[in-house]
Write a protein that holds these residues in place. Structure first.
Motif, PDB file in Angstrom:
ATOM      1  N   LEU A   1      67.738  38.241  13.544  1.00  0.00           N
ATOM      2  CA  LEU A   1      68.524  39.464  13.490  1.00  0.00           C
ATOM      3  C   LEU A   1      68.877  39.775  12.041  1.00  0.00           C
ATOM      4  N   GLY A   2      69.068  41.043  11.733  1.00  0.00           N
ATOM      5  CA  GLY A   2      69.471  41.414  10.389  1.00  0.00           C
ATOM      6  C   GLY A   2      69.469  42.908  10.211  1.00  0.00           C
ATOM      7  N   PRO A   3      70.118  43.387   9.154  1.00  0.00           N
ATOM      8  CA  PRO A   3      70.131  44.829   8.889  1.00  0.00           C
ATOM      9  C   PRO A   3      68.723  45.365   8.699  1.00  0.00           C
ATOM     10  N   SER A   4      68.490  46.599   9.100  1.00  0.00           N
ATOM     11  CA  SER A   4      67.181  47.218   8.965  1.00  0.00           C
ATOM     12  C   SER A   4      66.780  47.288   7.494  1.00  0.00           C
ATOM     13  N   GLY A   5      65.525  46.911   7.214  1.00  0.00           N
ATOM     14  CA  GLY A   5      65.013  46.997   5.862  1.00  0.00           C
ATOM     15  C   GLY A   5      65.370  45.847   4.951  1.00  0.00           C
ATOM     16  N   HIS A   6      65.946  44.768   5.481  1.00  0.00           N
ATOM     17  CA  HIS A   6      66.359  43.642   4.648  1.00  0.00           C
ATOM     18  C   HIS A   6      65.326  42.513   4.612  1.00  0.00           C
ATOM     19  N   GLY A   7      64.156  42.724   5.225  1.00  0.00           N
ATOM     20  CA  GLY A   7      63.098  41.722   5.143  1.00  0.00           C
ATOM     21  C   GLY A   7      62.959  40.845   6.360  1.00  0.00           C
ATOM     22  N   LYS A   8      63.490  41.305   7.500  1.00  0.00           N
ATOM     23  CA  LYS A   8      63.449  40.508   8.728  1.00  0.00           C
ATOM     24  C   LYS A   8      62.014  40.255   9.181  1.00  0.00           C
ATOM     25  N   SER A   9      61.227  41.325   9.315  1.00  0.00           N
ATOM     26  CA  SER A   9      59.843  41.182   9.764  1.00  0.00           C
ATOM     27  C   SER A   9      58.987  40.467   8.721  1.00  0.00           C
ATOM     28  N   SER A  10      59.275  40.712   7.443  1.00  0.00           N
ATOM     29  CA  SER A  10      58.546  40.018   6.374  1.00  0.00           C
ATOM     30  C   SER A  10      58.838  38.523   6.403  1.00  0.00           C
ATOM     31  N   PHE A  11      60.070  38.157   6.749  1.00  0.00           N
ATOM     32  CA  PHE A  11      60.441  36.747   6.882  1.00  0.00           C
ATOM     33  C   PHE A  11      59.622  36.090   7.988  1.00  0.00           C
ATOM     34  N   VAL A  12      59.504  36.785   9.124  1.00  0.00           N
ATOM     35  CA  VAL A  12      58.707  36.259  10.234  1.00  0.00           C
ATOM     36  C   VAL A  12      57.260  36.044   9.794  1.00  0.00           C
ATOM     37  N   SER A  13      56.695  37.036   9.101  1.00  0.00           N
ATOM     38  CA  SER A  13      55.308  36.938   8.638  1.00  0.00           C
ATOM     39  C   SER A  13      55.135  35.782   7.658  1.00  0.00           C
ATOM     40  N   SER A  14      56.114  35.582   6.771  1.00  0.00           N
ATOM     41  CA  SER A  14      56.042  34.505   5.784  1.00  0.00           C
ATOM     42  C   SER A  14      56.051  33.148   6.452  1.00  0.00           C
ATOM     43  N   ILE A  15      56.907  32.983   7.459  1.00  0.00           N
ATOM     44  CA  ILE A  15      56.974  31.705   8.173  1.00  0.00           C
ATOM     45  C   ILE A  15      55.660  31.425   8.888  1.00  0.00           C
ATOM     46  N   LYS A  16      55.096  32.448   9.530  1.00  0.00           N
ATOM     47  CA  LYS A  16      53.824  32.264  10.220  1.00  0.00           C
ATOM     48  C   LYS A  16      52.717  31.878   9.242  1.00  0.00           C
ATOM     49  N   SER A  17      52.707  32.505   8.077  1.00  0.00           N
ATOM     50  CA  SER A  17      51.683  32.204   7.073  1.00  0.00           C
ATOM     51  C   SER A  17      51.855  30.795   6.525  1.00  0.00           C
ATOM     52  N   CYS A  18      53.106  30.401   6.285  1.00  0.00           N
ATOM     53  CA  CYS A  18      53.382  29.081   5.718  1.00  0.00           C
ATOM     54  C   CYS A  18      53.004  27.973   6.694  1.00  0.00           C
ATOM     55  N   VAL A  19      53.445  28.122   7.936  1.00  0.00           N
ATOM     56  CA  VAL A  19      53.170  27.093   8.942  1.00  0.00           C
ATOM     57  C   VAL A  19      51.687  27.053   9.296  1.00  0.00           C
ATOM     58  N   GLY A  20      51.062  28.234   9.384  1.00  0.00           N
ATOM     59  CA  GLY A  20      49.650  28.301   9.736  1.00  0.00           C
ATOM     60  C   GLY A  20      48.722  28.043   8.574  1.00  0.00           C
ATOM     61  N   ARG A  21      49.304  27.934   7.346  1.00  0.00           N
ATOM     62  CA  ARG A  21      48.537  27.670   6.131  1.00  0.00           C
ATOM     63  C   ARG A  21      47.455  28.713   5.881  1.00  0.00           C
ATOM     64  N   GLU A  22      47.759  29.959   6.230  1.00  0.00           N
ATOM     65  CA  GLU A  22      46.833  31.047   5.912  1.00  0.00           C
ATOM     66  C   GLU A  22      47.616  32.341   5.790  1.00  0.00           C
ATOM     67  N   LEU A  23      47.147  33.236   4.923  1.00  0.00           N
ATOM     68  CA  LEU A  23      47.829  34.490   4.716  1.00  0.00           C
ATOM     69  C   LEU A  23      47.535  35.434   5.866  1.00  0.00           C
ATOM     70  N   GLY A  24      48.544  36.204   6.200  1.00  0.00           N
ATOM     71  CA  GLY A  24      48.364  37.167   7.279  1.00  0.00           C
ATOM     72  C   GLY A  24      49.624  37.963   7.468  1.00  0.00           C
ATOM     73  N   GLN A  25      49.515  39.101   8.153  1.00  0.00           N
ATOM     74  CA  GLN A  25      50.680  39.927   8.433  1.00  0.00           C
ATOM     75  C   GLN A  25      50.888  39.943   9.938  1.00  0.00           C
ATOM     76  N   GLY A  26      51.753  39.043  10.384  1.00  0.00           N
ATOM     77  CA  GLY A  26      51.984  38.937  11.814  1.00  0.00           C
ATOM     78  C   GLY A  26      53.012  39.909  12.338  1.00  0.00           C
ATOM     79  N   ALA A  27      53.767  40.540  11.416  1.00  0.00           N
ATOM     80  CA  ALA A  27      54.770  41.510  11.837  1.00  0.00           C
ATOM     81  C   ALA A  27      54.634  42.733  10.961  1.00  0.00           C
ATOM     82  N   VAL A  28      54.750  43.921  11.571  1.00  0.00           N
ATOM     83  CA  VAL A  28      54.559  45.164  10.836  1.00  0.00           C
ATOM     84  C   VAL A  28      55.813  45.491  10.043  1.00  0.00           C
ATOM     85  N   VAL A  29      55.635  45.879   8.779  1.00  0.00           N
ATOM     86  CA  VAL A  29      56.757  46.288   7.940  1.00  0.00           C
ATOM     87  C   VAL A  29      56.471  47.691   7.437  1.00  0.00           C
TER      88      VAL A  29
END
Length: 246
Positions: free
Chosen positions: A56-84
């Motif tokens: 949860l978080g204010p709109s535009g504060h990087g919530k979806s980007s945070f999700v994408s970053s975690i997925k990329s880090c854990v999966g060890r590959e770059l990708g955009q799993g959430a739309v920003v």
């Protein structure tokens, strides 16, 4: 104590204890996260249900980007799993659960992305958040806003129903300003009030930390501006400073 303005230190310059962050530390943390398993007590209570981490978080504060970053880090590959996006396009409207995959195996927790918190009526409504907490919302379902009326009755939450955790995501450069916006603070208090009676662990993650420090990220825990931002975010979301992460 924090670092003095003249650059001299009074005792320990760091405002928060932290381990030195090296490649070894990074690998150890990644191993800890990807090898985590629920305890026998948790497995007995919830079975094979994954731990659901609601972001949860204010709109535009990087919530979806945070999700994408975690997925990329854990999966060890770059990708955009959430739309920003930008402007009002930043407001995520759908509820989505993101499975985390490491070495081709699903981890025992998922990140749940939802409509952001917004004070102008377009933010996630209390009814929508309650639907997530009670597990009565479906993947891809449009979340109701504050001004929407939810017709169906939302189930009452019971602590033993679903394994849950809440991650508040906030922009470090805006956490102080948010506290001064009465409409947002009033709205957020209603959201937090709905969560207060629930035994759900929560923490705060701050984005855009580099914009606050404007120097070497290794100085994060001796930077007074960042300490102030962390305290502001902690007060805003009612989370102690040691649970406000960078």
């Amino acid at each position: 104590m924090a670092r003095r303005l003249d650059g001299k230190c009074l005792g320990n310059p760091d405002w928060r204890e932290h381990p030195p962050f090296t490649e070894k530390t990074r690998d150890e943390l990644l191993t800890y996260v990807t090898s985590w398993k629920p305890t026998e007590r948790v497995q007995k209570a919830f079975g094979q249900k994954p731990l659901r981490l609601l972001v949860l978080g204010p709109s535009g504060h990087g919530k979806s980007s945070f999700v994408s970053s975690i997925k990329s880090c854990v999966g060890r590959e770059l990708g955009q799993g959430a739309v920003v996006g930008a402007g009002m396009a930043q407001v995520s409207r759908q509820y989505n659960e993101h499975t985390l995959i490491h070495n081709n195996e699903d981890l025992p927790f998922v990140l749940c992305d939802s409509r952001g918190l917004h004070e102008e009526g377009e933010g996630a409504g209390i009814d929508g958040i309650m639907k997530i907490l009670t597990g009565t919302i479906q993947q891809g379902e449009i979340m109701p806003t504050q001004k929407d009326t939810v017709i169906e009755q939302v189930m009452q939450y019971h602590a033993t129903d679903l394994p849950l955790g809440i991650i508040f995501v906030v922009n470090a450069t805006k956490s102080d300003n948010l506290g001064g916006i009465f409409s947002f603070r009033e709205y957020l208090e209603k959201v937090l009030e709905a969560l207060n009676d629930m035994d759900i662990p929560r923490c705060v993650v701050m984005t855009h930390v580099d914009c606050v420090i404007e120097s070497d990220l290794k100085t994060a825990f001796s930077n007074q501006r960042l300490e102030h931002a962390v305290r502001s975010a902690g007060n805003l979301f009612h989370v102690p400073k040691h649970l406000s992460s960078l």
